[in-house]
Design an enzyme around this catalytic site. Structure first.
Site, PDB file in Angstrom:
ATOM      1  CG  PHE A 129      -1.935   1.075   1.217  1.00 47.60           C
ATOM      2  CD1 PHE A 129      -3.111   0.917   0.506  1.00 47.60           C
ATOM      3  CD2 PHE A 129      -1.720   2.266   1.878  1.00 47.60           C
ATOM      4  CE1 PHE A 129      -4.063   1.932   0.463  1.00 47.60           C
ATOM      5  CE2 PHE A 129      -2.671   3.283   1.837  1.00 47.60           C
ATOM      6  CZ  PHE A 129      -3.842   3.111   1.135  1.00 47.60           C
ATOM      7  CG  ASP A 198      -0.808  -2.415   6.972  1.00 54.19           C
ATOM      8  OD1 ASP A 198      -1.938  -2.665   7.419  1.00 54.19           O
ATOM      9  OD2 ASP A 198      -0.548  -1.382   6.325  1.00 54.19           O
ATOM     10  CE1 TYR A 223      -9.257   3.576   6.616  1.00 55.23           C
ATOM     11  CE2 TYR A 223      -8.350   4.860   8.430  1.00 55.23           C
ATOM     12  CZ  TYR A 223      -8.219   4.307   7.170  1.00 55.23           C
ATOM     13  OH  TYR A 223      -7.052   4.490   6.472  1.00 55.23           O
ATOM     14  CE  LYS A 224      -7.953  -0.229   5.281  1.00 52.37           C
ATOM     15  NZ  LYS A 224      -8.385   0.627   4.182  1.00 52.37           N
ATOM     16  NE  ARG A 369     -10.181  -1.994  -2.596  1.00 53.90           N
ATOM     17  CZ  ARG A 369      -9.588  -1.436  -1.538  1.00 53.90           C
ATOM     18  NH1 ARG A 369      -8.454  -1.910  -1.086  1.00 53.90           N
ATOM     19  NH2 ARG A 369     -10.120  -0.390  -0.938  1.00 53.90           N
TER      20      ARG A 369
HETATM   21  C1  LIG Z   1      -2.818  -1.626   3.861  1.00 52.65           C
HETATM   22  C2  LIG Z   1      -3.095  -0.221   4.277  1.00 52.65           C
HETATM   23  N1  LIG Z   1      -2.207   0.422   5.061  1.00 52.65           N
HETATM   24  C3  LIG Z   1      -2.446   1.703   5.457  1.00 52.65           C
HETATM   25  C4  LIG Z   1      -3.592   2.366   5.062  1.00 52.65           C
HETATM   26  C5  LIG Z   1      -3.896   3.778   5.402  1.00 52.65           C
HETATM   27  O1  LIG Z   1      -3.273   4.315   6.462  1.00 52.65           O
HETATM   28  P1  LIG Z   1      -3.798   5.695   7.103  1.00 52.65           P
HETATM   29  O2  LIG Z   1      -4.971   5.353   7.951  1.00 52.65           O
HETATM   30  O3  LIG Z   1      -2.643   6.216   7.823  1.00 52.65           O
HETATM   31  O4  LIG Z   1      -4.250   6.572   5.984  1.00 52.65           O
HETATM   32  C6  LIG Z   1      -4.528   1.722   4.257  1.00 52.65           C
HETATM   33  C7  LIG Z   1      -5.747   2.446   3.835  1.00 52.65           C
HETATM   34  O5  LIG Z   1      -6.533   2.045   3.069  1.00 52.65           O
HETATM   35  C8  LIG Z   1      -4.267   0.404   3.854  1.00 52.65           C
HETATM   36  O6  LIG Z   1      -5.129  -0.230   3.060  1.00 52.65           O
END
Ligand SMILES: Cc1ncc(COP(=O)(O)O)c(C=O)c1O
Length: 410
Positions: A129, A198, A223-224, A369
């Site tokens: 990402f 992650d 938030y997911k 997606r």
């Molecule tokens: C794998 C992954 N890492 C990190 C993030 C985003 O990080 P942040 O909340 O700091 O924007 C996302 C957001 O979609 C993600 O899918």
């Protein structure tokens, strides 16, 4: 095209027998919408608005500053972390909610490099990402380390005795490919490296056994699949065996052993408290804490069982009714909770579907997606979504000029 794998009546029957079917009522889903974007922004759980109202009107409005103590605002990062710990196979005191995933990646990558002095390499996936890659590059630059890209197909191949940390996504955001967290961690450890996971696309939907897997460090967003609301704070996991040694770089006062001693010099707090930097975002934490009620008492293993069946059914139907290329692994052991499809006009496909009440999202360069959150989705949603997809493809609705102009968020 293969034969029809399931019809709508059969899907309705699966819903009627679904042991998790009652969880849908824990979400305030709008009308007839089929929401396949919970892997980007989870929907609003029913208790959140009342909790926010109470936090704002009573705790903040009436009780004002005393709420830091009386309402336990100051402990929310640890209390919310303890609730997430259950979902990722960690002990309650190994998880804290603080900052964003990006900021937590920075803190933990620097901390990992400091735990492996003399090792000069940070390894991460070339298809990671974007924020993960950008932060890894920045950490390497600041600390004078080498950033080495690895291939997700065999990430440990890039790990040598020069490697401090391997940073990986448990589930890949684009294609939904799931890595074997335990096996990768073990192999990286054999080479002396730490692993930073992650968990953005697995926390709350794919079983994660951080402690049993011997994991070192992890981050994930709120938030997911945790449904904490737009920009909800993220979480950090640090294995207990690293607590005393871990030195994160953002040494703000909320990570100090005694913030209100107002000491000149920094002394890190015990445990994961030291991962905090500034004042906790109480409103966002309250929303995330209340959102976690939506999966209270639910086992991730049960969510996973249904998730695999939802994504598996979607895959079968897509194969039966369309010629679209599927990016997501068919193998249950390698699939997260999403299905990604390739189409040269994927942006238009997603927009046309949204116009038909099926919400997915688009990822560059050509990926549509679809996330399947088992807590609120039904098997009939899967069936109906594929029928709408077929209509979009057959009518070439994706080519409508109305669906070609890009909004800032895709
Ligand atoms: C794998 C992954 N890492 C990190 C993030 C985003 O990080 P942040 O909340 O700091 O924007 C996302 C957001 O979609 C993600 O899918």
């Amino acid at each position: 095209m293969s034969s029809t794998p399931l019809d709508r009546d059969t899907a309705a029957g699966l819903d009627a027998a679904d042991p998790l079917g009652h969880l849908r009522a824990r979400f305030a889903l709008p009308g007839e919408l089929i929401y396949l974007d919970g892997n980007s922004l989870g929907p609003l759980p029913v208790g959140v608005a009342d909790r926010m109202r109470d936090t704002i009107e009573r705790e903040w409005g009436q009780d004002l500053i005393k709420s830091w103590n009386s309402a336990g605002w100051i402990d929310l990062p640890l209390r919310t972390g303890a609730r997430i710990a259950r979902l990722v196979g960690a002990a309650e005191d190994e998880v804290v909610v603080t900052d964003s995933t990006s900021v937590n990646l920075f803190k933990l990558l620097v901390a990992a490099a400091r735990l492996r002095p003399g090792r000069r390499v940070v390894v991460t996936e070339s298809t990671t990402f974007p924020t993960d890659g950008y932060i890894a590059a920045a950490v390497a630059e600041i600390l004078g380390l080498e950033l080495r890209w690895c291939d997700r197909a065999d990430p440990v191949a890039a790990v040598g005795d020069d490697t401090a940390v391997l940073a990986l996504n448990h589930v890949d955001y684009r294609g939904g490919h799931l890595l074997d967290l335990e096996a990768v961690t073990r192999r990286a450890h054999e080479r002396g490296a730490l692993v930073l996971w992650d968990l953005c696309h697995s926390a709350g939907v794919v079983p994660v056994d951080l402690d049993e897997s011997g994991a070192d460090l992890a981050v994930g967003c709120g938030y997911k699949y945790l449904n904490g609301g737009p920009g909800a704070p993220a979480f950090c996991f640090v294995a207990k065996r690293l607590h005393d040694e871990l030195r994160q770089p953002l040494t703000g006062w909320m990570g100090h052993a005694e913030p209100f001693a107002m000491a000149r010099d920094y002394t890190p707090a015990a445990g994961t408290t030291r991962l905090q930097a500034g004042t906790p975002p109480v409103l966002s934490l309250a929303a995330l804490d209340a959102a976690l009620d939506a999966v209270e008492g639910v086992e991730v293993a049960d969510l996973r069982r249904k998730s695999l069946r939802l994504t598996g059914t979607f895959l079968d139907l897509v194969r039966a009714y369309t010629d679209l290329e599927v990016l997501t692994p068919a193998d249950d052991r390698r699939r997260g909770s999403q299905v990604s499809l390739r189409h040269p006009r994927a942006y238009g496909v997603v927009q046309a579907l949204i116009a038909r009440g099926v919400v997915g999202d688009f990822r560059e360069p050509d990926v549509a997606r679809f996330g399947f959150a088992p807590a609120y989705l039904r098997y009939i949603d899967v069936w109906d979504a594929v029928q709408q997809l077929v209509a979009v493809l057959q009518g070439e609705e994706y080519a409508d000029p109305a669906y070609s102009s890009r909004s800032p968020v895709t």
